[in-house]
Design a protein around this motif. Structure first.
Motif, PDB file in Angstrom:
ATOM      1  N   ARG A 103      -0.593 -42.148  15.061  1.00  0.00           N
ATOM      2  CA  ARG A 103      -1.686 -41.414  15.720  1.00  0.00           C
ATOM      3  C   ARG A 103      -1.538 -39.908  15.504  1.00  0.00           C
ATOM      4  O   ARG A 103      -2.510 -39.210  15.216  1.00  0.00           O
ATOM      5  N   VAL A 104      -0.316 -39.422  15.634  1.00  0.00           N
ATOM      6  CA  VAL A 104      -0.086 -37.986  15.437  1.00  0.00           C
ATOM      7  C   VAL A 104      -0.416 -37.603  13.998  1.00  0.00           C
ATOM      8  O   VAL A 104      -1.074 -36.585  13.744  1.00  0.00           O
ATOM      9  N   ARG A 105       0.027 -38.415  13.020  1.00  0.00           N
ATOM     10  CA  ARG A 105      -0.274 -38.118  11.610  1.00  0.00           C
ATOM     11  C   ARG A 105      -1.778 -38.110  11.363  1.00  0.00           C
ATOM     12  O   ARG A 105      -2.307 -37.249  10.657  1.00  0.00           O
ATOM     13  N   GLN A 106      -2.495 -39.091  11.950  1.00  0.00           N
ATOM     14  CA  GLN A 106      -3.958 -39.141  11.772  1.00  0.00           C
ATOM     15  C   GLN A 106      -4.604 -37.896  12.363  1.00  0.00           C
ATOM     16  O   GLN A 106      -5.521 -37.321  11.768  1.00  0.00           O
ATOM     17  N   CYS A 107      -4.149 -37.479  13.535  1.00  0.00           N
ATOM     18  CA  CYS A 107      -4.722 -36.292  14.178  1.00  0.00           C
ATOM     19  C   CYS A 107      -4.368 -35.023  13.406  1.00  0.00           C
ATOM     20  O   CYS A 107      -5.202 -34.127  13.261  1.00  0.00           O
ATOM     21  N   LEU A 108      -3.143 -34.943  12.885  1.00  0.00           N
ATOM     22  CA  LEU A 108      -2.758 -33.783  12.075  1.00  0.00           C
ATOM     23  C   LEU A 108      -3.636 -33.672  10.828  1.00  0.00           C
ATOM     24  O   LEU A 108      -3.993 -32.575  10.403  1.00  0.00           O
ATOM     25  N   ALA A 109      -4.002 -34.820  10.257  1.00  0.00           N
ATOM     26  CA  ALA A 109      -4.832 -34.826   9.049  1.00  0.00           C
ATOM     27  C   ALA A 109      -6.221 -34.246   9.312  1.00  0.00           C
ATOM     28  O   ALA A 109      -6.906 -33.808   8.377  1.00  0.00           O
ATOM     29  N   GLN A 110      -6.659 -34.220  10.565  1.00  0.00           N
ATOM     30  CA  GLN A 110      -7.989 -33.695  10.897  1.00  0.00           C
ATOM     31  C   GLN A 110      -7.998 -32.181  11.077  1.00  0.00           C
ATOM     32  O   GLN A 110      -9.057 -31.578  11.228  1.00  0.00           O
ATOM     33  N   LEU A 111      -6.822 -31.543  11.076  1.00  0.00           N
ATOM     34  CA  LEU A 111      -6.745 -30.098  11.235  1.00  0.00           C
ATOM     35  C   LEU A 111      -7.006 -29.397   9.908  1.00  0.00           C
ATOM     36  O   LEU A 111      -6.933 -30.014   8.846  1.00  0.00           O
ATOM     37  N   THR A 112      -7.287 -28.089   9.973  1.00  0.00           N
ATOM     38  CA  THR A 112      -7.399 -27.318   8.734  1.00  0.00           C
ATOM     39  C   THR A 112      -6.008 -27.224   8.119  1.00  0.00           C
ATOM     40  O   THR A 112      -4.998 -27.414   8.797  1.00  0.00           O
ATOM     41  N   ASP A 113      -5.953 -26.898   6.816  1.00  0.00           N
ATOM     42  CA  ASP A 113      -4.661 -26.793   6.147  1.00  0.00           C
ATOM     43  C   ASP A 113      -3.759 -25.779   6.844  1.00  0.00           C
ATOM     44  O   ASP A 113      -2.575 -26.034   7.071  1.00  0.00           O
ATOM     45  N   LEU A 114      -4.310 -24.604   7.194  1.00  0.00           N
ATOM     46  CA  LEU A 114      -3.508 -23.549   7.816  1.00  0.00           C
ATOM     47  C   LEU A 114      -3.021 -23.974   9.206  1.00  0.00           C
ATOM     48  O   LEU A 114      -1.881 -23.718   9.578  1.00  0.00           O
ATOM     49  N   GLN A 115      -3.878 -24.664   9.967  1.00  0.00           N
ATOM     50  CA  GLN A 115      -3.455 -25.147  11.287  1.00  0.00           C
ATOM     51  C   GLN A 115      -2.312 -26.154  11.133  1.00  0.00           C
ATOM     52  O   GLN A 115      -1.289 -26.067  11.812  1.00  0.00           O
ATOM     53  N   ARG A 116      -2.502 -27.113  10.232  1.00  0.00           N
ATOM     54  CA  ARG A 116      -1.504 -28.174  10.043  1.00  0.00           C
ATOM     55  C   ARG A 116      -0.181 -27.585   9.544  1.00  0.00           C
ATOM     56  O   ARG A 116       0.886 -27.877  10.085  1.00  0.00           O
ATOM     57  N   GLU A 117      -0.241 -26.703   8.519  1.00  0.00           N
ATOM     58  CA  GLU A 117       0.992 -26.117   7.983  1.00  0.00           C
ATOM     59  C   GLU A 117       1.702 -25.294   9.048  1.00  0.00           C
ATOM     60  O   GLU A 117       2.926 -25.354   9.168  1.00  0.00           O
ATOM     61  N   SER A 118       0.945 -24.523   9.826  1.00  0.00           N
ATOM     62  CA  SER A 118       1.545 -23.679  10.862  1.00  0.00           C
ATOM     63  C   SER A 118       2.245 -24.529  11.917  1.00  0.00           C
ATOM     64  O   SER A 118       3.375 -24.240  12.331  1.00  0.00           O
ATOM     65  N   ILE A 119       1.588 -25.593  12.365  1.00  0.00           N
ATOM     66  CA  ILE A 119       2.155 -26.458  13.402  1.00  0.00           C
ATOM     67  C   ILE A 119       3.387 -27.195  12.877  1.00  0.00           C
ATOM     68  O   ILE A 119       4.411 -27.281  13.555  1.00  0.00           O
ATOM     69  N   VAL A 120       3.323 -27.699  11.657  1.00  0.00           N
ATOM     70  CA  VAL A 120       4.463 -28.423  11.087  1.00  0.00           C
ATOM     71  C   VAL A 120       5.671 -27.492  10.953  1.00  0.00           C
ATOM     72  O   VAL A 120       6.788 -27.847  11.324  1.00  0.00           O
ATOM     73  N   LEU A 121       5.439 -26.272  10.446  1.00  0.00           N
ATOM     74  CA  LEU A 121       6.544 -25.330  10.293  1.00  0.00           C
ATOM     75  C   LEU A 121       7.138 -24.938  11.649  1.00  0.00           C
ATOM     76  O   LEU A 121       8.356 -24.876  11.814  1.00  0.00           O
ATOM     77  N   ALA A 122       6.260 -24.688  12.633  1.00  0.00           N
ATOM     78  CA  ALA A 122       6.741 -24.211  13.940  1.00  0.00           C
ATOM     79  C   ALA A 122       7.365 -25.326  14.772  1.00  0.00           C
ATOM     80  O   ALA A 122       8.425 -25.139  15.366  1.00  0.00           O
ATOM     81  N   TYR A 123       6.711 -26.496  14.830  1.00  0.00           N
ATOM     82  CA  TYR A 123       7.163 -27.532  15.761  1.00  0.00           C
ATOM     83  C   TYR A 123       8.041 -28.605  15.142  1.00  0.00           C
ATOM     84  O   TYR A 123       8.832 -29.223  15.837  1.00  0.00           O
ATOM     85  N   TYR A 124       7.911 -28.839  13.842  1.00  0.00           N
ATOM     86  CA  TYR A 124       8.740 -29.862  13.213  1.00  0.00           C
ATOM     87  C   TYR A 124       9.918 -29.243  12.468  1.00  0.00           C
ATOM     88  O   TYR A 124      10.969 -29.850  12.354  1.00  0.00           O
ATOM     89  N   ASN A 125       9.733 -28.014  11.934  1.00  0.00           N
ATOM     90  CA  ASN A 125      10.809 -27.369  11.184  1.00  0.00           C
ATOM     91  C   ASN A 125      11.509 -26.281  11.984  1.00  0.00           C
ATOM     92  O   ASN A 125      12.480 -25.713  11.524  1.00  0.00           O
ATOM     93  N   GLY A 126      10.991 -25.962  13.178  1.00  0.00           N
ATOM     94  CA  GLY A 126      11.670 -25.020  14.058  1.00  0.00           C
ATOM     95  C   GLY A 126      11.529 -23.553  13.695  1.00  0.00           C
ATOM     96  O   GLY A 126      12.296 -22.729  14.150  1.00  0.00           O
ATOM     97  N   TYR A 127      10.546 -23.200  12.851  1.00  0.00           N
ATOM     98  CA  TYR A 127      10.358 -21.804  12.471  1.00  0.00           C
ATOM     99  C   TYR A 127       9.753 -21.015  13.633  1.00  0.00           C
ATOM    100  O   TYR A 127       8.980 -21.544  14.421  1.00  0.00           O
ATOM    101  N   THR A 128      10.090 -19.725  13.699  1.00  0.00           N
ATOM    102  CA  THR A 128       9.441 -18.838  14.663  1.00  0.00           C
ATOM    103  C   THR A 128       8.080 -18.440  14.096  1.00  0.00           C
ATOM    104  O   THR A 128       7.830 -18.587  12.895  1.00  0.00           O
ATOM    105  N   TYR A 129       7.193 -17.905  14.957  1.00  0.00           N
ATOM    106  CA  TYR A 129       5.882 -17.484  14.476  1.00  0.00           C
ATOM    107  C   TYR A 129       5.984 -16.466  13.333  1.00  0.00           C
ATOM    108  O   TYR A 129       5.290 -16.605  12.318  1.00  0.00           O
TER     109      TYR A 129
END
Length: 198
Positions: free
Chosen positions: A139-165
């Motif tokens: 479900r999370v992957r399906q919902c992530l796929a509906q985001l814009t590229d920049l939204q998805r990349e930003s969220i993945v980097l910040a929340y899955y890879n632990g990057y700061t803003y």
């Protein structure tokens, strides 16, 4: 230090002219050990600082920082100047290594906890839990796929890879304010898609 702007490792060695991290990394890629010593002096502090912020344990941070600098020596030929500064490249390696250490440590704790509970849990419970976790991930992957590229990349980097803003902004080559806005908007869309209550 010998002459102003020059680094001398040992009295009998030739001094290494002061150089940028990019120049030094280029020399390191060619196997230049004095250049690596100069690069080490230049980046060791920022690397240790970043790793310490992620790990919050100074002894582990020092160990990971040493691993990072060994990796920089081994993989210097992979640095591509067009993709960013040498310091950014080194800090990206440092961040990845630190996050890997955190995940590895957490995996050990999780495994120990599971082993401690094995005798009281029934196999059916484990299958149910595993199935539900898989469905949640889908479900999370399906919902992530509906985001814009920049939204998805930003969220993945910040929340899955632990990057700061600021680190996300540097990786994506956009302003930090843009990253904050895209993450906020993306999280709102994810919440709506997943049906999470406010």
């Amino acid at each position: 230090m010998g002459e102003r702007g020059r680094l001398r490792l040992h009295p009998d060695e030739e001094p290494v002219p002061a150089a940028s991290a990019e120049e030094l990394l280029g020399r390191v890629a060619a196997g230049d050990e004095p250049a690596f010593a100069a690069l080490y002096d230049l980046v060791a502090g920022p690397v240790l600082g970043l790793v310490t912020r992620v790990l919050r344990d100074h002894a582990q941070a020092e160990e990971v920082a040493q691993e990072v600098l060994v990796e920089v020596w081994r993989k210097a030929t992979r640095y591509v100047p067009e993709r960013g500064s040498a310091l950014s490249w080194v800090l990206t390696i440092a961040h990845r290594r630190a996050v890997d250490r955190v995940r590895s440590h957490q995996a050990v704790l999780d495994r120990e906890e599971r082993v401690g509970r094995m005798d009281v849990r029934r196999p059916f419970d484990e299958v149910t839990e595993s199935t539900l976790a898989t469905l949640d991930q889908q479900r999370v992957r399906q919902c992530l796929a509906q985001l814009t590229d920049l939204q998805r990349e930003s969220i993945v980097l910040a929340y899955y890879n632990g990057y700061t803003y600021p680190e996300v902004a540097e990786v994506l080559k956009v302003a930090p304010g843009t990253v904050k806005t895209r993450i906020r908007d993306g999280l709102i869309r994810l919440r709506d898609c997943l049906g999470v209550d406010r």
